[in-house]
Design a protein around this motif. Structure first.
Motif, PDB file in Angstrom:
ATOM      1  N   TYR A   1       1.821  -1.228  -7.101  1.00 57.05           N
ATOM      2  CA  TYR A   1       1.453  -0.917  -5.728  1.00 57.05           C
ATOM      3  C   TYR A   1      -0.028  -0.547  -5.720  1.00 57.05           C
ATOM      4  O   TYR A   1      -0.666  -0.412  -6.774  1.00 57.05           O
TER       5      TYR A   1
ATOM      6  N   GLU B   1       0.836  -1.197   0.000  1.00 60.40           N
ATOM      7  CA  GLU B   1       0.000   0.000   0.000  1.00 60.40           C
ATOM      8  C   GLU B   1       0.871   1.247   0.000  1.00 60.40           C
ATOM      9  O   GLU B   1       1.881   1.321   0.712  1.00 60.40           O
ATOM     10  N   ALA B   2       0.464   2.241  -0.789  1.00 66.93           N
ATOM     11  CA  ALA B   2       1.240   3.480  -0.875  1.00 66.93           C
ATOM     12  C   ALA B   2       1.329   4.200   0.459  1.00 66.93           C
ATOM     13  O   ALA B   2       2.243   4.998   0.671  1.00 66.93           O
TER      14      ALA B   2
ATOM     15  N   ILE C   1      -2.318   2.535  -4.836  1.00 68.08           N
ATOM     16  CA  ILE C   1      -1.964   3.947  -4.707  1.00 68.08           C
ATOM     17  C   ILE C   1      -3.213   4.823  -4.719  1.00 68.08           C
ATOM     18  O   ILE C   1      -4.051   4.722  -5.629  1.00 68.08           O
TER      19      ILE C   1
ATOM     20  N   MET D   1       4.767   9.653  -4.934  1.00 62.07           N
ATOM     21  CA  MET D   1       5.500   8.570  -5.573  1.00 62.07           C
ATOM     22  C   MET D   1       5.770   8.823  -7.050  1.00 62.07           C
ATOM     23  O   MET D   1       6.496   8.062  -7.701  1.00 62.07           O
TER      24      MET D   1
ATOM     25  N   ALA E   1       5.081   5.110   0.036  1.00 64.68           N
ATOM     26  CA  ALA E   1       5.420   6.497  -0.271  1.00 64.68           C
ATOM     27  C   ALA E   1       6.347   7.111   0.775  1.00 64.68           C
ATOM     28  O   ALA E   1       7.110   8.036   0.475  1.00 64.68           O
TER      29      ALA E   1
ATOM     30  N   ASN F   1      -0.860  10.018  -2.365  1.00 64.83           N
ATOM     31  CA  ASN F   1       0.415   9.307  -2.405  1.00 64.83           C
ATOM     32  C   ASN F   1       0.932   9.128  -3.826  1.00 64.83           C
ATOM     33  O   ASN F   1       2.133   8.935  -4.024  1.00 64.83           O
ATOM     34  N   SER F   2       0.046   9.210  -4.822  1.00 70.17           N
ATOM     35  CA  SER F   2       0.529   9.169  -6.209  1.00 70.17           C
ATOM     36  C   SER F   2       1.386  10.401  -6.502  1.00 70.17           C
ATOM     37  O   SER F   2       2.346  10.329  -7.277  1.00 70.17           O
TER      38      SER F   2
ATOM     39  N   SER G   1      -4.506   4.708   0.746  1.00 69.75           N
ATOM     40  CA  SER G   1      -4.467   3.485  -0.050  1.00 69.75           C
ATOM     41  C   SER G   1      -4.752   2.273   0.832  1.00 69.75           C
ATOM     42  O   SER G   1      -4.135   2.085   1.875  1.00 69.75           O
TER      43      SER G   1
ATOM     44  N   PRO H   1      -2.347   6.959  -9.771  1.00 74.98           N
ATOM     45  CA  PRO H   1      -3.189   6.307  -8.756  1.00 74.98           C
ATOM     46  C   PRO H   1      -3.865   5.077  -9.340  1.00 74.98           C
ATOM     47  O   PRO H   1      -4.073   4.978 -10.557  1.00 74.98           O
TER      48      PRO H   1
END
Length: 462
Positions: free
Chosen positions: A313, A251-252, A315, A323, A256, A319-320, A342, A327
């Motif tokens: 992952y 999970e992000a 996302i 990272m 992240a 967090n996208s 996420s 997403p």
């Protein structure tokens, strides 16, 4: 739910700030619980929840606030507090919304709130009857029916306005068996994203019988020996190890922040090549499915691992940004009181090519974990400790005596590499998953798998 013109006004006010994105999440939810002890009703509750959560993004920072009051005065105050937190501007983007429509993947045939309480109680009495009929040593049965209908509406400064209705039902049964002063319990708790038509195929008597069967097996179980050994983990709730020890680390939420053992491993081999795994939020009427995630994006089937290679992952949007990856429609939350992040939906190892019998070939001494229990995991390291609810010794390639007190101890990255064989009998099971954005319904699952070596914690002195 708020009208479109109201939402446009509130979102426009949100954007009179230094935020580059704004979102409003509205929720109306009815939750119903009916609990029984043996054939008597112990508790009935029905809770209605209503409120809205608002968040603003500025780059990779966010501010979030919520209220159970959705009148103009309350929401305007809430938005102004958020604007103050992120920085106020006199001018900003004017938001116009367009409603998104779609076909519902998860139709409901028998709505729980159109069925009498007496009829629901009768379903639980059938669970009790099933458990009691299994054996005279069953001395107590606890059962609980959970019914939920959650309506959500999500709007944002990109112009999206979309809604979803999520309906779920589940029966949890605990049966207690007693003999010669010893007592053991067994648990079974199936559920689905359906109405009460679920119990036309998931027969209440069978739910009770399965809980009773586990309790009766444990009555005659011996203490489990410990040590490093091969372990066969059966399908269904056996997938909880992948969910906890590997899924959370994909999970992000943790990736992240570089707090995951799998951070920076995208495109690399993280598992034996016989292992493929997905997180699929689109499965019709599954316990962890939704039409849309809690940011209003259409749910997806995410191929996490393919032939041992990390391919995705899970996302969410915030967090996208951190990272620099797209997403994956993985944003989920318990309610409007939580900012989404996420999360998993229906997460499982996919089918392999081995037969069930082949998993046991050549094992002189090992453990067959037929039913897994609870446990704990550190997402940063993937280290876990899980109890085995129902286990058996493997001796010379055969399943022999039942054992109790077994625990599986290891790390997710190690387990993935040590999965040697994957069966073709995929099955999913239901649970509730807790994390940063609250408790959400998720499916776990897998076919039966063989782990070549893992530490088994036991209670035997041998």
């Amino acid at each position: 739910m708020l009208r479109q013109e109201e939402l446009e006004k509130y979102l426009t006010l949100c954007m009179k700030s230094e935020a580059d994105f704004a979102e409003i999440f509205e929720e109306e939810k009815i939750s119903e619980d009916i609990a029984m002890l043996n054939d008597r009703v112990e508790k009935v509750s029905r809770i209605t929840t209503k409120g809205a959560g608002i968040r603003l993004y500025k780059g990779v920072s966010s501010v979030y606030a919520y209220s159970n009051e959705t009148d103009e005065e309350s929401l305007t105050k809430l938005i102004n507090d958020l604007r103050n937190a992120i920085g106020i501007k006199d001018e900003g983007k004017t938001v116009s919304l367009k409603r998104v429509t779609y076909e519902n993947r998860h139709p409901v045939k028998i709505a729980f709130d159109e069925v009498s309480r007496e009829d629901k109680q009768e379903l639980l009495k059938r669970v009790y009857n099933g458990a009691k009929s299994a054996d005279e040593r069953i001395v107590k049965v606890q059962s609980l029916m959970l019914n939920v209908r959650q309506n959500v509406q999500i709007s944002n400064s990109d112009g999206k306005l979309i809604g979803d209705t999520r309906v779920r039902t589940r029966i949890r049964a605990n049966a207690y068996a007693s003999e010669n002063g010893a007592m053991q319990s067994g648990f079974y708790g199936p559920g689905a994203g359906m109405g009460l038509e679920f119990y036309e195929t998931e027969i209440p008597e069978d739910i009770g019988k399965e809980a009773a069967r586990i309790a009766l097996v444990l009555l005659k179980a011996e203490d489990c020996p410990g040590g490093k050994m091969p372990v066969v983990i059966d399908n269904g709730f056996g997938g909880v190890i992948f969910h906890e020890a590997c899924g959370h680390s994909l999970e992000a939420t943790s990736v992240a922040k570089n707090q995951s053992v799998f951070a920076g491993k995208f495109g690399q081999k993280i598992a034996n090549e016989c292992v493929s795994a997905v997180d699929d939020g689109t499965i019709p009427n599954a316990w962890g499915s939704q039409n849309i995630d809690d940011e209003g994006n259409f749910q997806q089937r995410r191929q996490l691992i393919k032939n041992g290679i990390l391919t995705s992952y899970m996302i969410d949007t915030l967090n996208s940004r951190r990272m620099h990856m797209e997403p994956t429609a993985s944003a989920r939350r318990e309610s409007y009181q939580f900012e989404p992040t996420s999360r998993m939906s229906n997460t499982f190892i996919t089918e392999g090519n081995s037969t069930f019998e082949e998993l046991f070939e050549g094992i002189e001494k090992g453990l067959y974990a037929k039913k897994m229990g609870g446990g704990s995991v550190n997402p940063a390291t993937g280290e876990f400790n899980f109890s085995v609810q129902e286990g058996y010794l493997i001796e010379n390639g055969k399943i022999t005596v039942p054992v109790k007190g077994a625990a599986l101890i290891g790390s997710g990255s190690e387990v993935l590499m040590n999965i040697e064989k994957v069966c073709s009998n995929l099955k999913r099971a239901q649970g509730m998953c807790g994390s940063a954005s609250g408790s959400i319904p998720t499916d776990v699952g897998q076919p039966a798998i063989l782990i070549s070596s893992i530490t088994v914690g036991g209670t035997s002195n041998e």
